[in-house]
Design a protein around this motif. Structure first.
Motif, PDB file in Angstrom:
ATOM      1  N   ARG A 347     -29.337-111.926 -68.263  1.00 53.89           N
ATOM      2  CA  ARG A 347     -29.141-112.668 -67.025  1.00 53.89           C
ATOM      3  C   ARG A 347     -29.990-112.039 -65.925  1.00 53.89           C
ATOM      4  N   PRO A 348     -30.635-112.878 -65.108  1.00 53.33           N
ATOM      5  CA  PRO A 348     -31.441-112.332 -64.005  1.00 53.33           C
ATOM      6  C   PRO A 348     -30.559-111.666 -62.956  1.00 53.33           C
ATOM      7  N   ARG A 349     -31.076-110.637 -62.330  1.00 53.28           N
ATOM      8  CA  ARG A 349     -30.347-109.924 -61.286  1.00 53.28           C
ATOM      9  C   ARG A 349     -31.284-109.691 -60.106  1.00 53.28           C
ATOM     10  N   THR A 350     -30.731-109.872 -58.925  1.00 57.57           N
ATOM     11  CA  THR A 350     -31.519-109.736 -57.706  1.00 57.57           C
ATOM     12  C   THR A 350     -30.712-108.971 -56.668  1.00 57.57           C
ATOM     13  N   GLN A 351     -31.375-108.024 -56.013  1.00 51.82           N
ATOM     14  CA  GLN A 351     -30.731-107.314 -54.905  1.00 51.82           C
ATOM     15  C   GLN A 351     -31.012-108.072 -53.612  1.00 51.82           C
ATOM     16  N   VAL A 352     -29.944-108.390 -52.899  1.00 49.95           N
ATOM     17  CA  VAL A 352     -30.064-109.111 -51.629  1.00 49.95           C
ATOM     18  C   VAL A 352     -29.593-108.202 -50.511  1.00 49.95           C
ATOM     19  N   GLN A 353     -30.449-108.025 -49.522  1.00 53.93           N
ATOM     20  CA  GLN A 353     -30.088-107.268 -48.330  1.00 53.93           C
ATOM     21  C   GLN A 353     -30.146-108.208 -47.134  1.00 53.93           C
ATOM     22  N   HIS A 354     -29.094-108.210 -46.364  1.00 54.43           N
ATOM     23  CA  HIS A 354     -28.997-109.071 -45.186  1.00 54.43           C
ATOM     24  C   HIS A 354     -28.749-108.176 -43.987  1.00 54.43           C
ATOM     25  N   LEU A 355     -29.667-108.203 -43.032  1.00 55.41           N
ATOM     26  CA  LEU A 355     -29.579-107.325 -41.869  1.00 55.41           C
ATOM     27  C   LEU A 355     -29.462-108.141 -40.597  1.00 55.41           C
ATOM     28  N   ILE A 356     -28.636-107.662 -39.672  1.00 52.86           N
ATOM     29  CA  ILE A 356     -28.431-108.345 -38.385  1.00 52.86           C
ATOM     30  C   ILE A 356     -28.319-107.307 -37.287  1.00 52.86           C
ATOM     31  N   GLN A 357     -29.033-107.543 -36.198  1.00 53.37           N
ATOM     32  CA  GLN A 357     -28.837-106.805 -34.952  1.00 53.37           C
ATOM     33  C   GLN A 357     -28.783-107.852 -33.849  1.00 53.37           C
ATOM     34  N   ILE A 358     -27.613-108.046 -33.279  1.00 54.31           N
ATOM     35  CA  ILE A 358     -27.388-109.194 -32.412  1.00 54.31           C
ATOM     36  C   ILE A 358     -26.589-108.797 -31.183  1.00 54.31           C
ATOM     37  N   ASP A 359     -26.861-109.472 -30.093  1.00 52.80           N
ATOM     38  CA  ASP A 359     -26.063-109.385 -28.870  1.00 52.80           C
ATOM     39  C   ASP A 359     -25.400-110.748 -28.695  1.00 52.80           C
ATOM     40  N   LEU A 360     -24.089-110.798 -28.908  1.00 53.28           N
ATOM     41  CA  LEU A 360     -23.372-112.070 -28.841  1.00 53.28           C
ATOM     42  C   LEU A 360     -23.140-112.557 -27.420  1.00 53.28           C
ATOM     43  N   LYS A 361     -23.476-111.731 -26.440  1.00 47.56           N
ATOM     44  CA  LYS A 361     -23.398-112.111 -25.021  1.00 47.56           C
ATOM     45  C   LYS A 361     -21.948-112.444 -24.637  1.00 47.56           C
ATOM     46  N   GLY A 362     -21.787-112.837 -23.393  1.00 44.01           N
ATOM     47  CA  GLY A 362     -20.462-113.207 -22.907  1.00 44.01           C
ATOM     48  C   GLY A 362     -19.561-112.002 -22.688  1.00 44.01           C
ATOM     49  N   TRP A 363     -18.404-112.276 -22.101  1.00 47.45           N
ATOM     50  CA  TRP A 363     -17.476-111.183 -21.789  1.00 47.45           C
ATOM     51  C   TRP A 363     -16.882-110.569 -23.058  1.00 47.45           C
ATOM     52  N   GLY A 364     -16.749-111.355 -24.119  1.00 48.56           N
ATOM     53  CA  GLY A 364     -16.167-110.828 -25.344  1.00 48.56           C
ATOM     54  C   GLY A 364     -16.990-109.704 -25.942  1.00 48.56           C
ATOM     55  N   ALA A 365     -18.326-109.860 -25.913  1.00 49.68           N
ATOM     56  CA  ALA A 365     -19.190-108.837 -26.485  1.00 49.68           C
ATOM     57  C   ALA A 365     -19.202-107.585 -25.635  1.00 49.68           C
ATOM     58  N   GLY A 366     -19.060-107.756 -24.309  1.00 48.69           N
ATOM     59  CA  GLY A 366     -19.143-106.608 -23.425  1.00 48.69           C
ATOM     60  C   GLY A 366     -17.879-105.779 -23.361  1.00 48.69           C
ATOM     61  N   TYR A 367     -16.711-106.419 -23.511  1.00 51.50           N
ATOM     62  CA  TYR A 367     -15.450-105.708 -23.292  1.00 51.50           C
ATOM     63  C   TYR A 367     -14.590-105.575 -24.544  1.00 51.50           C
ATOM     64  N   LEU A 368     -14.942-106.290 -25.590  1.00 48.48           N
ATOM     65  CA  LEU A 368     -14.137-106.227 -26.810  1.00 48.48           C
ATOM     66  C   LEU A 368     -15.038-105.847 -27.990  1.00 48.48           C
ATOM     67  N   PRO A 369     -15.193-104.553 -28.256  1.00 51.00           N
ATOM     68  CA  PRO A 369     -16.041-104.137 -29.383  1.00 51.00           C
ATOM     69  C   PRO A 369     -15.597-104.729 -30.721  1.00 51.00           C
ATOM     70  N   ALA A 370     -14.304-104.968 -30.863  1.00 47.28           N
ATOM     71  CA  ALA A 370     -13.804-105.529 -32.119  1.00 47.28           C
ATOM     72  C   ALA A 370     -14.362-106.927 -32.359  1.00 47.28           C
ATOM     73  N   PHE A 371     -14.628-107.656 -31.296  1.00 47.00           N
ATOM     74  CA  PHE A 371     -15.193-108.998 -31.412  1.00 47.00           C
ATOM     75  C   PHE A 371     -16.584-108.941 -32.058  1.00 47.00           C
ATOM     76  N   GLN A 372     -17.412-108.058 -31.549  1.00 42.97           N
ATOM     77  CA  GLN A 372     -18.762-107.929 -32.085  1.00 42.97           C
ATOM     78  C   GLN A 372     -18.728-107.479 -33.549  1.00 42.97           C
ATOM     79  N   GLN A 373     -17.890-106.492 -33.860  1.00 40.16           N
ATOM     80  CA  GLN A 373     -17.800-105.951 -35.221  1.00 40.16           C
ATOM     81  C   GLN A 373     -17.311-107.016 -36.196  1.00 40.16           C
ATOM     82  N   HIS A 374     -16.289-107.746 -35.796  1.00 35.45           N
ATOM     83  CA  HIS A 374     -15.721-108.770 -36.670  1.00 35.45           C
ATOM     84  C   HIS A 374     -16.744-109.861 -36.965  1.00 35.45           C
TER      85      HIS A 374
END
Length: 718
Positions: A347-374
């Motif tokens: 069976r074929p096998r492939t390694q998939v890497q998915h990378l993200i560096q994002i600023d979700l903006k808004g008050w949620g991203a600035g004051y609730l770190p759990a929001f960004q992490q989730h």
């Protein structure tokens, strides 16, 4: 009778008749000196429709994906650099076929270049033997690709190393993080930086994925922008199948990407770059937190090892402004790296890497770190969605074709109760061809020596062997030169934290072919340079700046007055404003019979086949380090190089705008140039035991360049 190198049916691209929508299929035949095509499979004495003589001046231009009469095809254009108007353009329905044609044509071109006799002497290239692959950890043959036979042919000719990468360089401000994979996370080049253990740490394991967090601290991102995170997993499918899903923006995406709400194509910039609009479906208190959307540029390419790279970065666009009821997030960098692994149990096998560096903006991203992490973890979980999608899908026997750019209009997806998308069947194909293409170089035509790189630990363990000890080169080392008499408008600063300046780079940062490279493919630290870098100019103008060595008072003319020889490298950056960064390397004289002397006094074909650039990015964002990478590049095979031989100098004008590959990476880098520290080493590639070991001509480190500091030069007429 000529020997056929390769033949088969291809799309004759570019012929379009009003009122009729069809595709011209033509039969192409590649011979050692000729490329021709016919209306049907040729019979004896049948004349072709069109022919092109293949020689060392020919180039295969990668034009990427194009929508042609409702079909997505991959386009290649073959032309002669001395007669660009005469070209043959062809296309394939799948990337594998396009790659095969590209490799075969470039092989014929290289055969012609190898048969040249520079400066009246014959130099015989060594051949790579199957038993010489000691230490090779990740060749394409290890992945058992259908092109392993062809790649073995390429391995047998390391002197003609040209990467058969399918895909343009990344566009403006996109950092190709997949370019430098660490040995812990990939089967590929172990000397790269971006995925080495010093930059990443394992954060957690979730849904069969390893979640990593980048360790680098950066000073140019907003506080609300999280560190880069990536998910690494294995999917039992081929790279082509996964790539097709990742590129799709249709209803299939709902089956594996739980953060996808809907999306549409804003503009198709070129065959490898598109502007997309993407609405996110985030499940973190949706009744309280406003939904997010993105407008970003997407770039893709296929590497020579069969892997695929898809990169993202936010981009403003006139046709994709802020949407009512949505917060526009900022995607600093992101994407997928899809790399083949060895099959297991058939069976074929492939390694998939998915990378993200994002600023979700808004008050949620600035004051609730759990929001960004989730939200980040929800988006990264798309890798496990891909894995499960293929585990539960049996109908995968149909031929893999290049995915069509699908424009899913906002009206095609309605939102039901609870924020869940409800699908409608109306999908439209957007065939808009965008214009903007202002974007540096480094990937398609690069030196594949790194495939044969042996781990440093193995090199150290074998230092006792006398045959691996590199001999001192015959060329004289560079002499001490009084730099006070040379000047350029870019400041020289040897401090570590200098800005808008240059300094000489340490040669030990670069690995080049050692004395025994023909036998063991070993590379060694470069050491001392052949020439001294004495000045750097940073110019701008409304037109391309050529032949800068004719400028009165420049470092090349000052060197001539002192009886010194100069090598002038003029890196030309295209755009609405044209920029040129000019490096002046100086030496006392040319050593007769040396490889460098043959390069200086040789013809353009010989120069194009030997001039090599090795890039490094010691400081820069994750996306830029990846797009530039550290793979050696044969400049003459990647872009147009114009050589001007003066009495006491050789000027090399490197036209970055001549290649879509180079143009794409340039646009990526130019947008964040003030945050970058880039090192470049120039050398002449050695192909035979007599020419080894290689020597650096020179190396430079430029730091945090300001576009505004460039000046308009005053050039004398030629």
């Amino acid at each position: 009778m000529s020997k056929v190198v390769y033949e088969g049916w291809m799309v004759r691209y570019g012929r379009r008749k009003i009122g009729r929508s069809y595709i011209h299929m033509r039969y192409f035949v590649l011979e050692p000196r000729l490329l021709a095509y016919y209306k049907k499979k040729p019979q004896v004495n049948q004349l072709p429709i069109k022919t092109m003589v293949i020689d060392g001046n020919c180039r295969v231009e990668d034009r990427g994906l194009k929508t042609h009469h409702g079909h997505m095809v991959y386009v290649l254009s073959v032309y002669n650099k001395k007669e660009k108007s005469h070209r043959i353009t062809m296309a394939a329905f799948n990337i594998q076929e396009a790659l095969m044609w590209k490799e075969k044509i470039e092989y014929v071109i290289d055969q012609h270049q190898d048969s040249l006799v520079p400066s009246g002497q014959q130099y015989i290239s060594f051949e790579y033997k199957p038993g010489m692959d000691v230490g090779r950890t990740a060749s394409s043959s290890d992945h058992e690709s259908p092109f392993s036979a062809l790649e073995d042919e390429e391995d047998s000719r390391p002197d003609l190393s040209r990467r058969t990468t399918i895909g343009n360089g990344p566009p403006e401000s996109i950092f190709d993080w997949t370019k430098e994979l660490g040995s812990e996370l990939s089967n590929h080049n172990s000397n790269n930086q971006a995925f080495s253990r010093k930059h990443w740490r394992l954060l957690q394991c979730q849904n069969g994925l390893r979640i990593f967090e980048e360790l680098l601290e950066v000073d140019y991102l907003p506080r609300s922008c999280s560190r880069a995170m990536k998910a690494v997993g294995v999917v039992e499918a081929t790279c082509e199948e996964i790539f097709k899903l990742v590129m799709s923006m249709d209803g299939t995406r709902y089956e594996w990407d739980c953060s996808f709400h809907n999306g549409r194509l804003v503009e198709e910039v070129d065959g490898h770059t598109a502007i997309l609009y993407h609405r996110l479906l985030l499940d973190w208190f949706p009744m309280v937190v406003w939904p997010r959307d993105l407008c970003y540029v997407r770039y893709w390419r296929r590497n020579d090892d069969g892997s695929y790279v898809v990169l993202f970065r936010s981009r403003e666009h006139a046709n994709c402004g802020p949407q009512p009821g949505f917060v526009r997030a900022h995607l600093e960098s992101g994407g997928f790296n899809i790399a083949p692994l060895k099959p297991r149990n058939g069976r074929p096998r492939t390694q998939v890497q998915h990378l993200i560096q994002i600023d979700l903006k808004g008050w949620g991203a600035g004051y609730l770190p759990a929001f960004q992490q989730h939200c980040l973890l929800q988006m990264l979980n798309s890798v496990s969605g891909l894995r499960e999608w293929f585990l539960q899908t049996d109908e995968r026997s149909h031929p893999i074709r290049i995915p069509v750019m699908v424009n899913m209009a906002p009206s095609s997806v309605a939102v039901g109760k609870g924020g869940k998308p409800q699908h409608k069947s109306s999908l439209s194909i957007d065939q808009t061809n965008g214009a903007g293409r202002n974007s540096m170089l480094m990937d398609e035509d690069s030196d594949d020596d790194d495939e044969f790189q042996i781990a440093e630990s193995e090199q150290e363990s074998d230092t006792s062997k006398p045959e691996t000890i590199a001999k001192k080169p015959e060329e004289e080392p560079a002499l001490d030169i009084d730099l006070s008499c040379f000047s350029g408008n870019l400041r020289h600063d040897d401090s570590e934290n200098g800005r808008n300046c240059w300094r000489i780079s340490d040669g030990s940062n670069f690995k080049i072919r050692g004395q025994s490279f023909c036998e063991d493919k070993r590379k060694t630290p470069a050491g001392k340079h052949l020439m001294d870098l004495v000045a750097v100019d940073w110019f701008k103008d409304t037109t391309r700046i050529d032949h800068v060595a004719r400028r009165k008072g420049c470092a090349a003319q000052v060197a001539a007055e002192k009886g010194l020889f100069s090598l002038v490298v003029n890196v030309q950056v295209p755009g609405s404003t044209h920029y040129s960064m000019v490096f002046y390397f100086v030496a006392k004289e040319l050593v007769p019979g040396s490889l460098f002397q043959r390069f200086v006094d040789g013809d353009d074909e010989f120069r194009n086949s030997r001039l090599k650039l090795i890039p490094l990015v010691p400081k820069g964002s994750w996306i830029v380090r990846q797009s530039v990478g550290s793979t050696p590049c044969l400049l003459g095979k990647a872009v147009d190089c114009n050589y001007i031989r003066g009495p006491t100098y050789l000027e090399i004008d490197v036209d970055i705008g001549s290649s879509t590959v180079a143009n794409g990476v340039l646009g990526l880098v130019i947008g964040v140039i003030t945050s970058l520290v880039v090192e470049m080493a120039f050398l002449v590639q050695a192909n035979t035991p007599e020419e080894l070991p290689e020597r650096l001509i020179g190396a430079v480190r430029v730091s945090h360049i300001e576009l505004s500091s460039a000046i308009v030069p005053k050039l004398d007429s030629d």
